[in-house]
Scaffold this motif. Structure first.
Motif, PDB file in Angstrom:
ATOM      1  N   GLN A 199       0.836  -1.211   0.000  1.00 47.46           N
ATOM      2  CA  GLN A 199       0.000   0.000   0.000  1.00 47.46           C
ATOM      3  C   GLN A 199       0.868   1.257   0.000  1.00 47.46           C
ATOM      4  OE1 GLN A 199      -2.985   0.025   3.134  1.00 47.46           O
ATOM      5  NE2 GLN A 199      -3.231  -2.199   2.949  1.00 47.46           N
ATOM      6  N   GLY A 200       1.903   1.234   0.830  1.00 51.45           N
ATOM      7  CA  GLY A 200       2.790   2.392   0.902  1.00 51.45           C
ATOM      8  C   GLY A 200       3.514   2.643  -0.408  1.00 51.45           C
ATOM      9  N   ARG A 201       3.940   1.568  -1.073  1.00 52.64           N
ATOM     10  CA  ARG A 201       4.625   1.708  -2.369  1.00 52.64           C
ATOM     11  C   ARG A 201       3.665   2.290  -3.405  1.00 52.64           C
ATOM     12  NH1 ARG A 201       5.936  -3.162  -3.036  1.00 52.64           N
ATOM     13  NH2 ARG A 201       8.159  -3.102  -2.514  1.00 52.64           N
ATOM     14  N   GLN A 202       2.454   1.769  -3.454  1.00 52.86           N
ATOM     15  CA  GLN A 202       1.496   2.247  -4.432  1.00 52.86           C
ATOM     16  C   GLN A 202       1.059   3.682  -4.158  1.00 52.86           C
ATOM     17  OE1 GLN A 202      -1.723  -0.625  -4.411  1.00 52.86           O
ATOM     18  NE2 GLN A 202      -0.341  -2.336  -4.866  1.00 52.86           N
ATOM     19  N   ARG A 203       0.955   4.023  -2.894  1.00 49.79           N
ATOM     20  CA  ARG A 203       0.444   5.340  -2.518  1.00 49.79           C
ATOM     21  C   ARG A 203       1.515   6.422  -2.611  1.00 49.79           C
ATOM     22  NH1 ARG A 203      -3.669   6.158   2.540  1.00 49.79           N
ATOM     23  NH2 ARG A 203      -3.880   8.422   2.451  1.00 49.79           N
ATOM     24  N   TYR A 204       2.743   6.097  -2.197  1.00 40.82           N
ATOM     25  CA  TYR A 204       3.781   7.122  -2.079  1.00 40.82           C
ATOM     26  C   TYR A 204       5.058   6.839  -2.877  1.00 40.82           C
ATOM     27  CZ  TYR A 204       0.970   8.583   1.952  1.00 40.82           C
ATOM     28  OH  TYR A 204      -0.044   9.007   2.768  1.00 40.82           O
ATOM     29  N   GLY A 205       5.256   5.609  -3.343  1.00 37.51           N
ATOM     30  CA  GLY A 205       6.479   5.274  -4.057  1.00 37.51           C
ATOM     31  C   GLY A 205       7.461   4.531  -3.169  1.00 37.51           C
ATOM     32  N   ASP A 206       8.448   3.883  -3.822  1.00 36.63           N
ATOM     33  CA  ASP A 206       9.361   3.026  -3.055  1.00 36.63           C
ATOM     34  C   ASP A 206      10.579   3.768  -2.521  1.00 36.63           C
ATOM     35  OD1 ASP A 206      10.769   3.390  -5.365  1.00 36.63           O
ATOM     36  OD2 ASP A 206      10.797   1.281  -5.969  1.00 36.63           O
ATOM     37  N   ARG A 207      10.596   5.090  -2.591  1.00 37.25           N
ATOM     38  CA  ARG A 207      11.626   5.877  -1.905  1.00 37.25           C
ATOM     39  C   ARG A 207      10.998   6.730  -0.810  1.00 37.25           C
ATOM     40  NH1 ARG A 207      15.859   8.291  -6.437  1.00 37.25           N
ATOM     41  NH2 ARG A 207      16.789   6.305  -7.047  1.00 37.25           N
ATOM     42  N   SER A 208       9.829   6.372  -0.418  1.00 32.59           N
ATOM     43  CA  SER A 208       9.063   7.179   0.528  1.00 32.59           C
ATOM     44  C   SER A 208       9.120   6.590   1.929  1.00 32.59           C
ATOM     45  CB  SER A 208       7.598   7.233   0.081  1.00 32.59           C
ATOM     46  OG  SER A 208       7.005   5.946   0.208  1.00 32.59           O
ATOM     47  N   ALA A 209       8.823   7.442   2.910  1.00 37.52           N
ATOM     48  CA  ALA A 209       8.687   6.950   4.282  1.00 37.52           C
ATOM     49  C   ALA A 209       7.490   6.021   4.395  1.00 37.52           C
ATOM     50  CB  ALA A 209       8.533   8.131   5.239  1.00 37.52           C
ATOM     51  N   GLY A 210       6.489   6.220   3.528  1.00 38.89           N
ATOM     52  CA  GLY A 210       5.315   5.353   3.524  1.00 38.89           C
ATOM     53  C   GLY A 210       5.634   3.933   3.125  1.00 38.89           C
ATOM     54  N   TRP A 211       6.755   3.739   2.433  1.00 39.05           N
ATOM     55  CA  TRP A 211       7.235   2.401   2.116  1.00 39.05           C
ATOM     56  C   TRP A 211       8.351   1.985   3.070  1.00 39.05           C
ATOM     57  CZ3 TRP A 211      12.198   0.918   0.669  1.00 39.05           C
ATOM     58  CH2 TRP A 211      12.338  -0.424   0.297  1.00 39.05           C
ATOM     59  N   GLU A 212       9.268   2.894   3.390  1.00 41.87           N
ATOM     60  CA  GLU A 212      10.454   2.558   4.183  1.00 41.87           C
ATOM     61  C   GLU A 212      10.083   1.991   5.551  1.00 41.87           C
ATOM     62  OE1 GLU A 212      12.451   6.228   4.499  1.00 41.87           O
ATOM     63  OE2 GLU A 212      13.176   6.252   2.422  1.00 41.87           O
ATOM     64  N   ILE A 213       9.140   2.649   6.243  1.00 42.65           N
ATOM     65  CA  ILE A 213       8.833   2.225   7.614  1.00 42.65           C
ATOM     66  C   ILE A 213       8.144   0.862   7.649  1.00 42.65           C
ATOM     67  CG2 ILE A 213       7.619   2.840   9.744  1.00 42.65           C
ATOM     68  CD1 ILE A 213       8.004   5.793   8.928  1.00 42.65           C
ATOM     69  N   PRO A 214       7.087   0.615   6.847  1.00 41.45           N
ATOM     70  CA  PRO A 214       6.516  -0.733   6.842  1.00 41.45           C
ATOM     71  C   PRO A 214       7.528  -1.792   6.420  1.00 41.45           C
ATOM     72  CG  PRO A 214       5.017   0.815   5.773  1.00 41.45           C
ATOM     73  CD  PRO A 214       6.298   1.546   6.008  1.00 41.45           C
ATOM     74  N   GLU A 215       8.409  -1.462   5.471  1.00 40.18           N
ATOM     75  CA  GLU A 215       9.413  -2.429   5.031  1.00 40.18           C
ATOM     76  C   GLU A 215      10.397  -2.736   6.162  1.00 40.18           C
ATOM     77  OE1 GLU A 215      11.719  -4.990   2.546  1.00 40.18           O
ATOM     78  OE2 GLU A 215       9.601  -4.409   2.715  1.00 40.18           O
ATOM     79  N   ALA A 216      10.766  -1.709   6.947  1.00 40.45           N
ATOM     80  CA  ALA A 216      11.648  -1.952   8.097  1.00 40.45           C
ATOM     81  C   ALA A 216      10.962  -2.860   9.108  1.00 40.45           C
ATOM     82  CB  ALA A 216      12.027  -0.625   8.748  1.00 40.45           C
TER      83      ALA A 216
END
Length: 302
Positions: A199-216
């Motif tokens: 969801q974070g990747r689709q919503r904000y991109g894969d360089r975003s905090a919206g992806w980074e934090i869930p991925e961590a």
């Protein structure tokens, strides 16, 4: 210690010498090239054997650039943070020092500089100290944030993404609960987190905090299971991830406040004019993509 002060303390504790990117992603290298060029140009106009003070010096990169341009310059930095990365060779750093209350004698410096620093403090008190500690013919050079600049825009976007992960999705609390109730490898929790990663990747991109934090968070679960960690150990990792994210929110909040201070230009400059330091030059700074990100102000005694 305030939340903002604690956030900046944590920030500098994570940085190594010369490798901090501050409030910008590392890929914006042209910003740093523009900043370095501005300070090298400033250094060329300094008097011989000039004594330079850098306010809110951080990792002292400004003093490093000045020293590379002018080996004869004596360089001193102050910062409110209680600990900082190791200073560059030849640089004297004073930690735990407020720019509103400098521990130096009168007339001790030929120039005062600051890069994204003075606007985080109280300009009237800072201006008083700058005037007190500089010689009559000193130059003051300040690179300040702009509220309409790329740095604030980038960070406000990150703040939105962080709040989405922490507050809207409730991901960390939900993951802690799932880990507590289940046993390794916490398959259900890992699958739920992976869904938020997507969801974070689709919503904000894969360089975003919206992806980074869930991925961590996802990686913490996977690596914790592989290492045989207990639920308590994984929860400790999640606590650290949340702490870092909330520290970033506090830093972004302080950045926004700094932009407001610098943007109130009449009041900002009046603080220095009250101590006979008048604006003599200003210019906007843009990166290679043409994005405005800061403004450089130069002041002299009237």
């Amino acid at each position: 210690m305030s939340d903002k002060a604690a956030a900046w303390k944590a920030f500098w504790a994570q940085q190594g010498p010369g490798n901090a990117t501050g409030c910008l992603p590392a890929r914006w290298q042209s910003v740093f090239a523009e900043l370095e060029g501005a300070w090298r140009k400033f250094a060329a106009g300094l008097p011989e054997n000039a004594r330079v003070l850098d306010l809110a010096t951080g990792d002292a990169r400004v003093l490093h650039w000045l020293g590379e341009a002018r080996a004869d310059v004596t360089r001193t930095g102050v910062d409110l943070a209680p600990s900082l990365p190791p200073a560059p060779p030849g640089v004297s750093i004073h930690t735990g020092v407020a720019m509103e209350d400098l521990p130096f004698e009168d007339d001790g410096f030929d120039a005062v500089v600051s890069q994204f620093g003075v606007e985080y403090g109280e300009p009237p008190a800072t201006a008083r100290e700058v005037a007190r500690t500089t010689t009559e013919d000193a130059t003051v050079a300040l690179i300040v944030h702009r509220g309409d600049g790329a740095i604030l825009a980038h960070n406000l976007a990150r703040a939105e993404q962080i709040r989405w992960v922490l507050d809207e999705t409730g991901l960390i609390d939900a993951t802690k609960a799932a880990v507590t109730e289940d046993t390794a490898p916490w398959a259900t929790a890992t699958a739920s987190v992976a869904a938020v990663v997507d969801q974070g990747r689709q919503r904000y991109g894969d360089r975003s905090a919206g992806w980074e934090i869930p991925e961590a968070i996802r990686r913490s679960l996977v690596m914790g299971a592989q290492a045989g960690d207990s639920a308590a150990g994984v929860i400790g990792l999640l606590d650290r991830i949340e702490s870092q994210a909330r520290n970033e929110l506090a830093r972004i909040d302080s950045l926004a406040g700094a932009c407001e201070t610098a943007d109130a230009r009449e009041d900002f400059l009046a603080a220095f004019e009250a101590h006979d330091l008048a604006l003599t030059d200003s210019r906007e700074l843009h990166d290679a993509a043409g994005r405005l990100f800061a403004e450089m102000l130069e002041l002299r005694r009237t």
